[in-house]
Write a protein that holds these residues in place. Structure first.
Motif, PDB file in Angstrom:
ATOM      1  N   LYS A 494       0.967  -1.298   0.015  1.00  0.00           N
ATOM      2  CA  LYS A 494      -0.017   0.011  -0.044  1.00  0.00           C
ATOM      3  C   LYS A 494       0.756   1.193  -0.121  1.00  0.00           C
ATOM      4  N   ALA A 495       1.877   1.387   0.699  1.00  0.00           N
ATOM      5  CA  ALA A 495       2.598   2.371   0.951  1.00  0.00           C
ATOM      6  C   ALA A 495       3.738   2.796  -0.387  1.00  0.00           C
ATOM      7  N   THR A 496       3.801   1.719  -0.876  1.00  0.00           N
ATOM      8  CA  THR A 496       4.608   1.688  -2.428  1.00  0.00           C
ATOM      9  C   THR A 496       3.607   2.379  -3.410  1.00  0.00           C
ATOM     10  N   ALA A 497       2.290   1.899  -3.549  1.00  0.00           N
ATOM     11  CA  ALA A 497       1.161   2.549  -4.156  1.00  0.00           C
ATOM     12  C   ALA A 497       1.204   3.995  -4.091  1.00  0.00           C
ATOM     13  N   ILE A 498       0.930   4.323  -2.772  1.00  0.00           N
ATOM     14  CA  ILE A 498       0.781   5.642  -2.524  1.00  0.00           C
ATOM     15  C   ILE A 498       1.948   6.606  -2.841  1.00  0.00           C
ATOM     16  N   MET A 499       3.076   6.183  -2.632  1.00  0.00           N
ATOM     17  CA  MET A 499       4.274   6.782  -3.263  1.00  0.00           C
ATOM     18  C   MET A 499       4.086   6.920  -4.944  1.00  0.00           C
ATOM     19  N   THR A 500       4.092   5.785  -5.356  1.00  0.00           N
ATOM     20  CA  THR A 500       3.696   5.891  -6.968  1.00  0.00           C
ATOM     21  C   THR A 500       2.684   6.968  -7.374  1.00  0.00           C
ATOM     22  N   TYR A 501       1.296   6.885  -6.785  1.00  0.00           N
ATOM     23  CA  TYR A 501       0.456   7.665  -7.152  1.00  0.00           C
ATOM     24  C   TYR A 501       0.903   9.116  -6.845  1.00  0.00           C
ATOM     25  N   HIS A 502       1.442   9.496  -5.704  1.00  0.00           N
ATOM     26  CA  HIS A 502       1.599  10.754  -5.441  1.00  0.00           C
ATOM     27  C   HIS A 502       2.773  11.407  -6.319  1.00  0.00           C
ATOM     28  N   PHE A 503       3.868  10.743  -6.841  1.00  0.00           N
ATOM     29  CA  PHE A 503       4.943  11.013  -7.578  1.00  0.00           C
ATOM     30  C   PHE A 503       4.470  11.161  -9.209  1.00  0.00           C
ATOM     31  N   GLU A 504       3.188  10.471  -9.334  1.00  0.00           N
ATOM     32  CA  GLU A 504       2.728  10.702 -10.598  1.00  0.00           C
ATOM     33  C   GLU A 504       1.592  11.707 -10.781  1.00  0.00           C
ATOM     34  N   GLU A 505       1.393  12.443  -9.543  1.00  0.00           N
ATOM     35  CA  GLU A 505       0.616  13.523  -9.469  1.00  0.00           C
ATOM     36  C   GLU A 505      -0.713  13.215  -9.559  1.00  0.00           C
ATOM     37  N   GLN A 506      -1.123  11.896  -9.343  1.00  0.00           N
ATOM     38  CA  GLN A 506      -2.333  11.386  -8.785  1.00  0.00           C
ATOM     39  C   GLN A 506      -2.857  11.095  -7.495  1.00  0.00           C
ATOM     40  N   ASN A 507      -2.919  12.583  -6.892  1.00  0.00           N
ATOM     41  CA  ASN A 507      -3.252  12.755  -5.663  1.00  0.00           C
ATOM     42  C   ASN A 507      -4.330  11.874  -5.072  1.00  0.00           C
ATOM     43  N   ASP A 508      -5.593  11.954  -5.803  1.00  0.00           N
ATOM     44  CA  ASP A 508      -6.688  11.348  -5.494  1.00  0.00           C
ATOM     45  C   ASP A 508      -6.616   9.889  -5.146  1.00  0.00           C
ATOM     46  N   ARG A 509      -5.826   9.442  -6.104  1.00  0.00           N
ATOM     47  CA  ARG A 509      -5.839   7.902  -5.632  1.00  0.00           C
ATOM     48  C   ARG A 509      -4.634   7.615  -4.618  1.00  0.00           C
ATOM     49  N   ALA A 510      -3.670   8.648  -4.569  1.00  0.00           N
ATOM     50  CA  ALA A 510      -2.755   8.309  -3.355  1.00  0.00           C
ATOM     51  C   ALA A 510      -3.663   8.790  -1.878  1.00  0.00           C
ATOM     52  N   ILE A 511      -4.519   9.425  -2.013  1.00  0.00           N
ATOM     53  CA  ILE A 511      -5.455   9.526  -0.975  1.00  0.00           C
ATOM     54  C   ILE A 511      -6.383   8.578  -0.544  1.00  0.00           C
ATOM     55  N   GLN A 512      -6.863   7.709  -1.706  1.00  0.00           N
ATOM     56  CA  GLN A 512      -7.572   6.353  -1.498  1.00  0.00           C
ATOM     57  C   GLN A 512      -6.742   5.489  -0.710  1.00  0.00           C
ATOM     58  N   GLY A 513      -5.535   5.358  -1.380  1.00  0.00           N
ATOM     59  CA  GLY A 513      -4.321   4.558  -0.675  1.00  0.00           C
ATOM     60  C   GLY A 513      -4.198   4.753   0.606  1.00  0.00           C
ATOM     61  N   LEU A 514      -4.024   6.081   1.121  1.00  0.00           N
ATOM     62  CA  LEU A 514      -3.738   6.331   2.569  1.00  0.00           C
ATOM     63  C   LEU A 514      -5.164   5.814   3.375  1.00  0.00           C
ATOM     64  N   ASP A 515      -6.262   6.001   2.699  1.00  0.00           N
ATOM     65  CA  ASP A 515      -7.481   5.666   3.404  1.00  0.00           C
ATOM     66  C   ASP A 515      -7.432   4.058   3.669  1.00  0.00           C
ATOM     67  N   SER A 516      -6.962   3.279   2.724  1.00  0.00           N
ATOM     68  CA  SER A 516      -6.871   1.784   3.008  1.00  0.00           C
ATOM     69  C   SER A 516      -5.954   1.442   3.842  1.00  0.00           C
ATOM     70  N   LEU A 517      -4.820   2.145   3.655  1.00  0.00           N
ATOM     71  CA  LEU A 517      -3.449   1.905   4.649  1.00  0.00           C
ATOM     72  C   LEU A 517      -4.087   2.335   6.030  1.00  0.00           C
ATOM     73  N   GLN A 518      -4.617   3.330   6.421  1.00  0.00           N
ATOM     74  CA  GLN A 518      -5.245   3.742   7.816  1.00  0.00           C
ATOM     75  C   GLN A 518      -6.235   2.518   8.355  1.00  0.00           C
ATOM     76  N   SER A 519      -7.021   2.110   7.578  1.00  0.00           N
ATOM     77  CA  SER A 519      -8.039   1.272   7.860  1.00  0.00           C
ATOM     78  C   SER A 519      -7.269  -0.069   8.362  1.00  0.00           C
ATOM     79  N   GLN A 520      -6.408  -0.565   7.499  1.00  0.00           N
ATOM     80  CA  GLN A 520      -5.549  -1.650   7.893  1.00  0.00           C
ATOM     81  C   GLN A 520      -4.754  -1.522   9.183  1.00  0.00           C
ATOM     82  N   ILE A 521      -4.078  -0.478   9.540  1.00  0.00           N
ATOM     83  CA  ILE A 521      -3.480  -0.071  10.705  1.00  0.00           C
ATOM     84  C   ILE A 521      -4.460  -0.159  11.763  1.00  0.00           C
ATOM     85  N   ALA A 522      -5.417   0.671  11.709  1.00  0.00           N
ATOM     86  CA  ALA A 522      -6.569   0.561  12.788  1.00  0.00           C
ATOM     87  C   ALA A 522      -6.859  -0.567  13.282  1.00  0.00           C
TER      88      ALA A 522
END
Length: 551
Positions: A494-522
């Motif tokens: 998940k962290a890799t996908a977030i980095m990839t999306y942000h570096f490709e300036e797809q921040n909406d998808r990066a935020i979705q990835g953060l939501d998913s990562l946050q849920s798993q951590i919780a």
């Protein structure tokens, strides 16, 4: 600009050299490399706004530490050069505060070539045996002193002979064998000869990226090829690579690197850190205040101008050129002319660099870059174009920087601005943006672009590095955590996908990835993930969401 041909030859050269010499590898080196972990910053430290009783503006340690924490810097390269009090500020104020904040420090001093006049690394100046001894002693007192470095090392090999470096290494190791030493070099100077004669006395190399032999902070297309080549060479000697990105102006260049350049170059480096090719990424003189930089505001009017540039030490041949062209519509008129402003900066030596105006490929005006004195003085030029445009409906207008004779080290840049056409229409005549002009070249050593003055460059650069470093920190923290392997693998994906999306300036998808990562951590908080670790990741995720949403 495409440089694949040049770098294919360069890479082929390195490969041919590598295969001719086989340095022994340890068992550890044969294993898969680990991701780099140093998020670094060099110089650019904040200073107090008022002098102390000694008349010196000392380092503002509290503000500097605050900025470094905000930037997610974990290693600061402390330059001792700006003031005679820097060494004492480091020992007495900065190091205790950095240790408390969890920030490591690499002490950075200058070589003999930069120890001129009164400006030196005090108090030991060019006695590098003393520096190796005293920095090692300091590292025993403050374990967050993890290494030291010397600037422009490849320009000072007469001083740093193998015998002298052997003494440096023995002096340091006798006090702290874990303290590392890394010289700063430039890509074109890193070679087998250096590593065969001096590799045993260093613990890695810092490469300051400036586009290799083309020496600029405008083009980053060569960065990946240079990382690959440097990593391949250093890996033979089990030496790590540290990568420095210019965030402030390189000497003898037209302007500070743009915020976009800093973003792209930094993220390329971080991608390679993730792959284990780079041990650390270091920003060069990232300003911690956001004042405008009026020296970059060189346009005749508006905020942009057409710039052509050849850097220091860049070789050229007669006939090399770079140009900017536009197809223009010609009106039915009795008069055709073009008035424009032009300037240049560089050595006033004639017969080499030429500025030209072409119509449909024919040179209709030419001026030597040595003609306008003083430097940066805009002067108007009017060219009668009636012989070249009469009877035409369309034409190609071209500004060109042309080499009448080849040079080996004759840097200069030239500008054009404020076009006033008569009898035809030009789009974007004031270079207010980057549209309408098409660039072409037969030599990558001459850079052509529309330079835009950005009053918020410092703040933009700061934010790009902050967000890029925070994004990488999330991945790196998960990688180094004590979490069960299958859980860690899922989190890292998940962290890799977030980095990839942000570096490709797809921040909406990066935020979705953060939501998913946050849920798993919780869901694993207090179970597969400790409460403290989960809360640290949750805080970083919250911060990243705010950053990505603001873009």
């Amino acid at each position: 600009m495409k440089r694949l041909g040049f770098y294919f030859l360069l890479t082929s050269f390195f490969i041919s050299v590598f295969t001719g010499f086989a340095a022994p590898k340890s068992a550890d080196a044969a294993e898969a490399v680990k991701p780099g972990n140093i998020l670094g910053d060099y110089a650019g430290v904040a200073r107090e706004t008022s002098p102390r009783s000694d008349g010196i503006y000392h380092i503002d340690t509290p503000l500097s530490i605050e900025k470094m924490k905000e930037l997610h810097i974990n290693t600061y390269y402390f330059l001792i050069w700006d003031e005679k009090t820097d060494w004492d500020d480091l020992r007495n104020e900065f190091l205790p505060a950095a240790q408390k904040a969890g920030i490591n420090v690499v002490v950075y001093v200058v070589p003999p070539t930069e120890s001129t006049g009164e400006r030196k690394s005090y108090p030991y100046t060019t006695d590098y045996l003393a520096w190796s001894r005293e920095i090692a002693k300091l590292s025993v007192q403050y374990p967050n002193v993890i290494g030291w470095a010397i600037d422009d090392f490849n320009h000072n090999l007469n001083k740093f002979t193998p015998e002298y470096m052997d003494q440096m290494k023995k002096t340091s190791e006798a006090i702290n064998p874990d303290l590392f030493f890394t010289p700063l070099m430039y890509f074109e100077s890193l070679n087998e000869s250096f590593l065969q004669t001096r590799g045993a006395y260093i613990d890695g190399v810092i490469i300051a990226f400036r586009d290799g032999v083309y020496r600029n902070t405008q083009v980053y297309a060569s960065e990946q090829e240079q990382i690959d080549a440097a990593f391949s060479l250093l890996s033979k000697y089990n030496l790590p690579l540290y990568w420095m990105i210019y965030a402030s102006q390189l000497s003898n260049t037209p302007a500070n690197p743009s915020a976009n350049y800093i973003r792209e170059a930094t993220q390329i480096a971080l991608k390679n850190m993730k792959q284990g090719k780079i041990k650390g990424t270091i920003s060069y003189v990232l300003k911690k205040n956001f004042e405008p930089e009026p020296t970059d505001d060189k346009a005749y009017d508006d905020k942009g101008y057409l710039n052509f540039f050849i850097g220091s030490g860049v070789p050229s041949s007669a006939g090399n050129y770079t140009q900017a062209s536009q197809r223009v519509q010609v009106n039915n008129s009795d008069n055709y002319s073009l008035t424009f402003q032009t300037m240049n900066l560089g050595a006033d030596v004639s017969g080499y660099h030429k500025k030209q105006l072409l119509v449909d490929g024919k040179v209709v005006w030419e001026q030597d870059t040595a003609e306008i004195v003083p430097d940066l003085l805009w002067k108007p030029v009017t060219v009668d174009l009636k012989p070249y445009l009469t009877g035409k409906s369309w034409a190609n207008i071209t500004f060109r920087f042309y080499e009448r004779k080849g040079v080996s080290n004759f840097w200069t840049y030239a500008g054009f601005d404020a076009l006033q056409p008569v009898g035809f229409t030009v789009n974007n005549p004031n270079f207010a943006d980057t549209s309408s002009w098409n660039f072409s070249s037969n030599y990558s050593g001459i850079i052509g672009e529309i330079l835009q003055y950005d009053e918020q460059r410092r703040e933009r650069a700061y934010n790009h590095i902050k967000v890029s470093y925070a994004t990488y920190e999330l991945y790196s923290s998960i990688y180094s955590s004590n979490v069960e392997s299958s859980t860690k693998s899922s989190l890292l994906k998940k962290a890799t996908a977030i980095m990839t999306y942000h570096f490709e300036e797809q921040n909406d998808r990066a935020i979705q990835g953060l939501d998913s990562l946050q849920s798993q951590i919780a869901s694993l908080k207090g179970k597969g993930i400790s409460v403290d670790q989960a809360e640290a990741w949750e805080a970083l995720i919250k911060e990243l969401k705010e950053y990505y949403s603001a873009v």
